[in-house]
Design a protein around this motif. Sequence first.
Motif, PDB file in Angstrom:
ATOM      1  N   VAL A 105      21.650  -3.192 -38.672  1.00 12.41           N
ATOM      2  CA  VAL A 105      20.359  -3.245 -37.967  1.00 12.41           C
ATOM      3  C   VAL A 105      20.490  -2.240 -36.826  1.00 12.41           C
ATOM      4  O   VAL A 105      21.445  -2.319 -36.039  1.00 12.41           O
ATOM      5  N   GLU A 121      13.995 -11.734 -31.770  1.00 16.28           N
ATOM      6  CA  GLU A 121      13.981 -11.552 -33.226  1.00 16.28           C
ATOM      7  C   GLU A 121      14.984 -12.434 -33.961  1.00 16.28           C
ATOM      8  O   GLU A 121      15.043 -12.392 -35.181  1.00 16.28           O
ATOM      9  N   CYS A 122      15.791 -13.171 -33.189  1.00 13.49           N
ATOM     10  CA  CYS A 122      16.852 -13.946 -33.833  1.00 13.49           C
ATOM     11  C   CYS A 122      16.759 -15.416 -33.446  1.00 13.49           C
ATOM     12  O   CYS A 122      16.139 -15.760 -32.447  1.00 13.49           O
ATOM     13  N   ASN A 177      18.828 -13.473 -38.173  1.00 14.61           N
ATOM     14  CA  ASN A 177      17.724 -12.549 -37.958  1.00 14.61           C
ATOM     15  C   ASN A 177      16.479 -13.173 -38.610  1.00 14.61           C
ATOM     16  O   ASN A 177      16.469 -13.413 -39.822  1.00 14.61           O
ATOM     17  N   ILE A 207      23.772 -12.665 -38.569  1.00 12.67           N
ATOM     18  CA  ILE A 207      24.341 -11.477 -37.919  1.00 12.67           C
ATOM     19  C   ILE A 207      25.746 -11.839 -37.464  1.00 12.67           C
ATOM     20  O   ILE A 207      25.953 -12.881 -36.835  1.00 12.67           O
TER      21      ILE A 207
END
Length: 383
Positions: free
Chosen positions: A96, A118-119, A128, A135
């Motif tokens: 990413v 975003e996570c 994610n 991740i």
Amino acid sequence: MIPLSVPCLKGNEERYVLDALNKTWVSSAGGYVIRFEQELEKYLKVKSCVALQSGTAAIHLALRLAGVERNNEVIVPTLTFIATINPIKYLGAEPVFMDCDDYLTIDCDKLEQFLQQECMQTSKGIKNKSSNRYIKAIIAVHVFGNMANMKRLSELAKQYDLKLIEDATESIGSFYCEGELCNQFSGTMGDFGAFSFNGNKIITTGGGGMLTAKDDKMVQRARYLSTQAKDDDLNYIHNDVGYNYRMTNLQAALGVAQLEQLESFIKIKNDNYTYYKKKLESMKHVKLLPFQKDVRSNYWFYSLLLSQTNSTKEFFVEELKRYEIQTRPIWKLCHMQKMYQSNQSFYIEKAYFYWERIINIPCSVTLTYGEIDYIADVLSKIT
Ligand SMILES: Cc1ncc(COP(=O)(O)O)c(C=O)c1O
């Protein structure tokens, strides 16, 4: 042609390599491999490290030991050499991409924003939201001898339970000279640190790399994996899938001789950088990018920013070539490369700016003030 970056082999290189040859220890056994590791441990003030075939191999092993597996994700900067990214794919995982800051290293503000927005935290680790993948790690790249913000990166890695891998392939010898991390060398602050001794690096073994880790057991495991995961020397027993990644004695002989000169090389590179800066400071169309103030950099690569000019970097590279000066545009951004165009990238802005405007100029240890005078003179004519 004034080359961009060539090795300086004026120390004990010939003596040590001939010694290894005369003793017929040319492969991965022989005293120089262990000696190179021990000398580097002493220099970096780390407990252990393992000598490998390349920096790419070191990053590959670091990712594997960080627990990166198929369909996981790894956070990386887009402004780096492709060898930072490809080993993620070797493991079936996905990068990413993040933006860079003004020292060309990963933008920690955007990284934090990405992790926050975003996570999501789950019982099995951080996920994610858009890809639904876990991740596992961040790779921070210390670009051209600058240092990524290791304090913030360490805090974020801890908060989100991510492994932190330092791609220190370009920054051997750089260390913090102020603040909480004072006296800590690049490559020794994260969970793993990868170094390269490729021919264009400040010290070289022709081709080669080194891996260090916070946890000594990880280094021992890397050593095992780098020699085909051999459990029994005589009977060919292997209990894991390993690699042929160990450095050879001939490479390490070069490495020992080069490491003896590293500090003197850094001094020369610092002097040459200062001299370039003085010669270029009155020019408006080009600007030498600075190194950080709280870091004693190794001054590996000098970056020229094309600022007040309408000419492209391609034009500058071609023109300088006409004057027998070798330069190189900075890397094409990794998220724009064919293999990675469909991967997620997070608000990339500054990286485009620098990609369009940076060229690297001659920076070998062997560069003379006379050559810098000539390069500055030529640059004053190209606008
Ligand atoms: C930023 C970066 N990462 C990784 C590598 C890979 O190192 P090597 O060429 O030793 O595999 C390099 C250098 O070549 C590099 O500059």
